[in-house]
Scaffold this active site. Structure first.
Site, PDB file in Angstrom:
ATOM      1  N   GLY A  14      42.364  43.165  43.983  1.00  0.00           N
ATOM      2  CA  GLY A  14      43.332  43.916  44.772  1.00  0.00           C
ATOM      3  C   GLY A  14      43.931  43.181  45.951  1.00  0.00           C
ATOM      4  N   LEU A  85      45.324  45.374  33.944  1.00  0.00           N
ATOM      5  CA  LEU A  85      45.232  44.609  32.690  1.00  0.00           C
ATOM      6  C   LEU A  85      45.410  45.445  31.436  1.00  0.00           C
ATOM      7  CD1 LEU A  85      42.349  42.133  33.628  1.00  0.00           C
ATOM      8  CD2 LEU A  85      44.840  41.819  33.757  1.00  0.00           C
ATOM      9  N   HIS A 104      53.743  39.219  38.198  1.00  0.00           N
ATOM     10  CA  HIS A 104      53.140  38.299  37.215  1.00  0.00           C
ATOM     11  C   HIS A 104      53.136  36.896  37.815  1.00  0.00           C
ATOM     12  CE1 HIS A 104      51.984  36.863  33.229  1.00  0.00           C
ATOM     13  NE2 HIS A 104      52.824  35.867  33.422  1.00  0.00           N
TER      14      HIS A 104
HETATM   15  C1  GRF Z   1      47.797  38.424  40.368  1.00  0.00           C
HETATM   16  O1  GRF Z   1      47.813  37.031  40.129  1.00  0.00           O
HETATM   17  C2  GRF Z   1      48.954  39.070  39.664  1.00  0.00           C
HETATM   18  O2  GRF Z   1      50.080  38.215  39.542  1.00  0.00           O
HETATM   19  C3  GRF Z   1      48.406  39.347  38.294  1.00  0.00           C
HETATM   20  O3  GRF Z   1      47.049  39.699  38.504  1.00  0.00           O
HETATM   21  C4  GRF Z   1      46.593  39.099  39.717  1.00  0.00           C
HETATM   22  C5  GRF Z   1      46.047  40.200  40.590  1.00  0.00           C
HETATM   23  O4  GRF Z   1      45.354  39.638  41.650  1.00  0.00           O
HETATM   24  N1  GRF Z   1      49.157  40.392  37.629  1.00  0.00           N
HETATM   25  P1  GRF Z   1      44.800  40.655  42.799  1.00  0.00           P
HETATM   26  O5  GRF Z   1      43.824  41.606  42.139  1.00  0.00           O
HETATM   27  O6  GRF Z   1      45.991  41.389  43.354  1.00  0.00           O
HETATM   28  O7  GRF Z   1      44.156  39.739  43.790  1.00  0.00           O
END
Ligand code: GRF
Length: 227
Positions: A14, A85, A104
């Site tokens: 997060g 995911l 992304h």
């Molecule tokens: C990020 O790299 C985002 O681009 C991808 O998943 C990751 C999430 O990271 N969709 P976090 O949980 O926000 O640290």
């Protein structure tokens, strides 16, 4: 327009949620009403709970009716996917067309699509010998990582990069671009036209972010100070 209430969906730690919360603390105008995850142990849920933000664990991420009900229960107008995911059910992407964003960690459409997430993305970038990667924020539709691009920010790939070092460099720009895009959509300054064109990208100009897409409503390419 009164700003819409934001739901964030996340499966991991997060950090993008954290960046969004900090941005909204600074600029106001919109608020995160709830954080949802497919994983009860997601760090994003803990971040939300520490701030007194409602959280929900989705027992069945394929259940569109349940997800719509959870979003309606919090009067959510804007949905932000921050490292979520699971596939969003089509009835949900249709209901929130033009109001659901995803971040992304590559310059889509390159290195995106089903199964392309986390370190796999950066390993593929390095394996391809790309010299530039970056972050993309896009509207979500029924196909992974395909919706209209809202904004992108390029990041150089260093010759000695590993997936981890590249991921860290890309994540830093995600933490700038994602909150600006989510806030712009939540406050109605950036929208998706009926013809699929992204309107109002100038709302992102102060990010010095490159924004690409199918429309010329940009005041010219805006040089980004690469971090
Ligand atoms: C990020 O790299 C985002 O681009 C991808 O998943 C990751 C999430 O990271 N969709 P976090 O949980 O926000 O640290």
């Amino acid at each position: 327009m009164t700003a819409s209430r934001i739901a964030v969906l996340a499966s991991g730690g997060g950090s993008n949620l954290g960046a969004l919360l900090e941005h909204l603390d600074t600029v106001g105008g919109a608020a995160v009403a709830c954080v949802l995850s497919n994983r009860a142990d997601a760090g994003a849920l803990a971040r939300a709970q520490q701030r007194g933000i409602a959280t929900t664990v989705l027992d069945d991420p394929t259940d569109g009716a349940a997800l719509l009900a959870a979003l309606a229960a919090h009067d959510v107008g804007t949905v932000a996917l921050a490292g979520y995911l699971k596939m969003i059910p089509a009835e949900v992407t249709r209901r929130y067309a033009g109001r659901m964003l995803n971040v992304h960690p590559s310059l889509l459409p390159a290195f995106g699509g089903h199964g392309m997430y986390g370190a796999r993305v950066h390993a593929a970038v390095l394996a391809a010998g790309a010299t530039v990667s970056g972050a993309t924020v896009h509207f979500v539709d029924e196909v992974y990582d395909r919706g209209p691009i809202v904004a992108q920010w390029p990041v150089p790939v260093a010759p000695d990069d590993t997936p981890a070092t590249l991921a860290a460099r890309v994540l830093r720009v995600e933490h700038v671009l994602f909150p600006l895009a989510v806030a712009a959509v939540a406050t109605g300054r950036l929208t998706l036209g009926a013809d699929g064109r992204v309107l109002g990208r100038s709302a992102l100009a102060d990010a010095s972010a490159f924004a690409f897409g199918t429309t010329a409503d940009l005041p010219g390419a805006i040089g980004a100070r690469l971090p």
